[in-house]
Enzyme design. Structure first.
Site: not given
Length: 452
Positions: A22, A28, A129, A141, A285, A307, A348, A357, A361
């Site tokens: 990049c 972060y 972004s 950033r 997802c 990812d 959960c 929810c 993830c």
């Protein structure tokens, strides 16, 4: 069309033509350290691999539309000719009637008139972004010299605007902007004129050993080479969003959005929530019951389960050795997807907002439940807060959809209900607007109001 036993009819694959390379050095960013997976590599997708990727992607989908999605690192570092070639290959390999949608996630620094014209010509959806106004964006950033990137990103955005390119702003939520949700949202809506927004939480996991170094900036490559970031540890860096702060951030935005912007501004989190309230697939997802249909393709053809899991344990194989569809259908990947559902703690399973929810993830499921069971999502307090907070408006919008009416009618319904509550409120009652103040100190102070 090729068919592979057990292969899904469609899946999402993020292609990374420059790998983790990049031109910015966002403090972060978990992905910059992935350079260590391929020591000595040039990190540029070869033309032969590009053709293999496009051909296999189109062959392996049994749906009318396929998405070609580019990410990084920074994908525009490949140069415009690379993407022109990718579009030509799509035209060569797509089947009659097969529609192709193009998306690209970029930091915007390299976008000029030529890029913008190309994106417009081929109907790219550009994810840009931006973390909010200048001070919030530039908090983390930064470029390789530690300089803020805000002005360069805004210059790129102006080119996209001038060419009328569809833009979706991706805003990460972290320690610097977590308490300024409304300000961030209004900046996107009013100053940038954005109509599509995603809010992504920054949760940087670290082990207890690495945490002190992490908070001192070990992950900033301009100071010191980043160690390989993997999903490990139950601690988080001081750049991370707080476990409750993400929910406050989104709740503050929701209260304004639902009263004036439904149908005019599209916030991914709220659209996904409405799908869950309405009993439809959420389209994201992290809030689906299972996962495994959002994978990552590295610059050399390696395919990873996700990812966020580009690390050795989640490498499925390489598309030059094994067809893409077989990798997606592999038992390893199916087990990865099922684990999201099958490893939920009892806390959960018993939760009133589980339907919205589904545990979130897996990358963030590293804390303990109140009774000490492992596997609770770090952001659980945020999800509980948000989904309970938005329950009534979501039910109204879902009912409107069932009646064949526009969800935007929720604004009028809420306004009418609030007016009734304000009319009935006593001076010392909590203000019905939800501000947390007494009525006499809030809406009761308006001209003609009780507190006037």
């Amino acid at each position: 069309m090729l068919t592979t036993p057990g292969a899904p009819p469609a899946f999402h694959l993020l292609a990374k033509p420059t790998g983790p390379i990049c031109n910015l050095d966002c403090e972060y960013c978990f992905f910059l350290s992935k350079e260590m997976l391929y020591p000595g590599d040039r990190f540029r997708m070869a033309d032969e691999l590009l053709e293999t990727y496009v051909r296999q992607l189109l062959e392996s989908h049994r749906t009318p539309e396929v998405t070609v999605a580019w990410q990084g690192g920074e994908p525009t570092m490949m140069g415009l000719d690379f993407f022109r070639r990718s579009v030509e290959l799509v035209d060569t390999y797509r089947r009659p009637g097969q529609r192709v949608a193009y998306t690209i996630q970029t930091n915007g620094v390299l976008i000029d008139e030529r890029w913008a014209a190309f994106f417009k010509e081929h109907d790219f959806l550009v994810g840009l972004s931006v973390d909010g106004p200048r001070d919030l964006h530039d908090a983390f950033r930064v470029d390789k010299r530690g300089r803020g990137s805000f002005d360069r990103v805004m210059a790129g955005y102006e080119h996209l605007q001038a060419a009328d390119v569809d833009v979706n702003v991706l805003c990460t939520v972290h320690a610097a902007n977590q308490d300024r949700g409304l300000e961030v949202y209004r900046f996107f809506r009013d100053e940038m004129g954005v109509r599509f927004i995603q809010f992504i939480p920054i949760v940087e996991r670290a082990t207890q050993t690495l945490l002190p170094l992490a908070n001192l900036g070990w992950s900033t490559s301009r100071k010191e080479k980043r160690p390989l970031y993997v999903q490990a540890g139950s601690h988080v860096t001081d750049r991370s969003v707080g476990p409750e702060a993400y929910g406050r951030f989104l709740s503050d935005i929701f209260d304004e959005w639902v009263r004036r912007d439904v149908g005019g501004v599209y916030v991914q989190m709220f659209d996904v929530a409405l799908a869950n309230w309405h009993g439809e697939p959420p389209g994201l997802c992290i809030f689906s019951e299972t996962c495994g249909l959002a994978l990552a393709l590295e610059h050399n053809g390696d395919v990873y389960s996700c990812d966020h899991f580009v690390e050795p344990d989640y490498l499925l194989g390489n598309i030059t050795d094994t067809p893409m569809a077989e990798l997606v259908a592999s038992e390893q990947q199916q087990a990865f997807g099922r684990a999201k559902r099958d490893t939920l703690p009892q806390y959960c399973l018993d939760c009133e907002v589980r339907f919205a929810c589904h545990g979130g993830c897996p990358r963030n499921r590293f804390t303990q439940t109140p009774d000490g069971e492992q596997g609770l999502n770090y952001l659980c307090p945020s999800y509980k807060r948000l989904f309970n907070h938005i329950d009534e408006p979501m039910q109204i919008m879902s009912d409107l959809l069932r009646q064949g009416r526009a969800p935007s009618e929720v604004s009028a319904a809420l306004a009418a209900d609030e007016a009734q509550q304000l009319a009935a409120a006593g001076r010392n009652d909590p203000c019905p607007c939800g501000s947390g103040h007494k009525y006499k100190k809030c809406h009761g102070t308006a001209p003609g109001g009780v507190g006037a």
